[in-house]
Scaffold this active site. Structure first.
Site, PDB file in Angstrom:
ATOM      1  N   LYS A 103       0.824  -1.205   0.000  1.00 28.90           N
ATOM      2  CA  LYS A 103       0.000   0.000   0.000  1.00 28.90           C
ATOM      3  C   LYS A 103       0.863   1.262   0.000  1.00 28.90           C
ATOM      4  O   LYS A 103       2.075   1.225   0.218  1.00 28.90           O
ATOM      5  CB  LYS A 103      -0.960  -0.020   1.191  1.00 28.90           C
ATOM      6  CG  LYS A 103      -2.065  -1.065   1.014  1.00 28.90           C
ATOM      7  CD  LYS A 103      -3.091  -1.023   2.131  1.00 28.90           C
ATOM      8  CE  LYS A 103      -4.226  -2.007   1.840  1.00 28.90           C
ATOM      9  NZ  LYS A 103      -5.233  -2.030   2.927  1.00 28.90           N
ATOM     10  N   ARG A 113      -2.898 -10.096   5.430  1.00 30.25           N
ATOM     11  CA  ARG A 113      -3.366 -10.209   4.034  1.00 30.25           C
ATOM     12  C   ARG A 113      -2.249  -9.660   3.147  1.00 30.25           C
ATOM     13  O   ARG A 113      -1.943  -8.475   3.197  1.00 30.25           O
ATOM     14  CB  ARG A 113      -4.662  -9.410   3.867  1.00 30.25           C
ATOM     15  CG  ARG A 113      -5.303  -9.469   2.496  1.00 30.25           C
ATOM     16  CD  ARG A 113      -6.609  -8.668   2.489  1.00 30.25           C
ATOM     17  NE  ARG A 113      -7.263  -8.730   1.198  1.00 30.25           N
ATOM     18  CZ  ARG A 113      -7.038  -7.915   0.188  1.00 30.25           C
ATOM     19  NH1 ARG A 113      -6.142  -6.925   0.333  1.00 30.25           N
ATOM     20  NH2 ARG A 113      -7.691  -8.049  -0.949  1.00 30.25           N
TER      21      ARG A 113
END
Length: 261
Positions: free
Chosen positions: A204, A239
Site C-alpha cells: 500500500k 493479508r
C-alpha cells in the site's frame, strides 16, 4: 491470507489474474508457499476505482471460487460488500466473507447471518472513490475501535454469533499516512475487542511513502517488514501479495503460528 484480485484495475496486480487458468495457478502458488487463506476480490476498492455491477462481479469471482474449491485445499475468502456475491460465493465453496464496508450495504448483514460463515468487518472512512480526499479523526485508533465495537454489537443483534466475527482496522481506507502508522503503533489496542485481528498493509501507499515513493512492485520488503511488525503487535492474519517472503520472515522472527487449512 494471499491476495487474488480478479480485476482489471486493482492497484498492485490488476489484470494479471483475470483469466481463470492464471487465477488458479496463482492460488496454487500461494497455497504452496504457505497461504492458509486465499482472498478473492472482483471489484477494486483502490481510491478512484470504478464501481462494478453485481453481474460483473459474479462473473469474475464465482468461477474462480469454484475452481479453487475443487482443486486446492485452502480456505477461500470472498472480498465483497454485495449480498448477492456473498451468497453465490459461499454456495460455490467460500468459507469467509471479507467486507471492507463492514456489512453496511443493504441486505449484507442479513445475508451474512443467513450464510453463517466467518465475516471480517473492516473500518473505512467514506467510500473507496473519495475516501482519500480529506480523512479526519479526533484520535484514529479510538475512532476505529469505537466504530468496530458498534458494528460487532449490530452483528450480534442481527443474529451473527461473535464467534463468526473478525476485525480489520482498514489500513489505507480513508486514512492519511500518519493515521496508518499510528494504527500500526497502536495495534495491540484492538485486542481489547477480543476478536481475531486481520491486517492488510501489503504494497500500500503507506509503505511506498517511506521508501522514497517506491512504485508498487518495489514495495515487497517494506510490506514484509510491516507484516512482521503487525504480527508482533497482535495481528492474527496478515493479508499479503507476497506469501513466500512474508512466511519466511515470520518464521525467521519466530512469530508464525501454524494453522491447518
Amino acid at each position: 491470507m494471499g491476495i487474488l484480485n480478479v480485476t482489471p484495475d486493482s492497484f498492485s496486480d490488476g489484470g494479471e489474474y483475470l483469466a481463470l487458468n492464471a487465477a488458479l495457478s496463482q492460488a496454487a502458488n500461494m497455497a504452496n508457499s504457505g497461504a492458509d487463506i486465499i482472498d478473492i476480490g472482483g471489484e477494486s476498492t483502490r481510491p478512484g476505482a470504478s464501481a462494478v455491477t453485481v453481474e460483473e462481479e459474479l462473473q469474475r469471482v464465482i468461477p474462480v471460487v469454484e475452481a479453487i474449491h475443487k482443486n486446492i485445499n485452502v480456505i477461500i475468502s470472498v472480498d465483497t460488500s454485495k449480498p448477492e456475491v456473498m451468497e453465490a460465493a459461499v454456495n460455490a465453496g467460500a468459507g469467509l466473507i471479507n467486507d471492507v464496508r463492514a456489512l453496511q450495504e443493504d441486505g449484507a448483514m442479513a445475508m451474512a447471518a443467513l450464510l453463517d460463515v466467518p465475516v471480517s468487518l473492516m473500518h473505512m472512512q467514506g467510500q473507496p472513490r473519495t475516501m482519500q480526499e480529506s480523512p479526519d479523526y479526533e484520535d484514529v485508533t479510538d475512532d476505529v475501535i469505537r466504530f468496530l465495537r458498534g458494528r460487532i454489537a449490530d452483528c450480534e443483534l442481527a443474529g451473527i454469533p461473535r464467534s463468526n466475527l473478525l476485525i480489520d482496522p482498514g489500513f489505507g481506507f480513508g486514512k492519511r499516512l500518519e493515521h496508518n502508522y499510528k494504527l500500526l503503533r497502536d495495534l495491540h489496542g484492538f485486542k481489547s475487542l477480543d476478536l481475531p485481528l486481520l491486517v492488510g498493509i501489503s504494497r500500500k501507499s503507506m509503505v511506498g511513502a517511506v521508501l522514497d515513493d517506491a512504485p508498487v512492485g518495489d514495495r515487497v520488503w517494506g510490506s514484509v517488514g510491516a507484516a512482521v511488525v503487525a504480527v508482533e503487535r497482535g495481528a492474527d492474519i496478515v493479508r499479503v501479495h507476497d506469501v513466500k517472503e512474508t512466511r519466511e520472515a515470520l518464521l525467521g522472527a519466530g512469530l508464525l503460528r501454524e494453522q491447518s487449512a
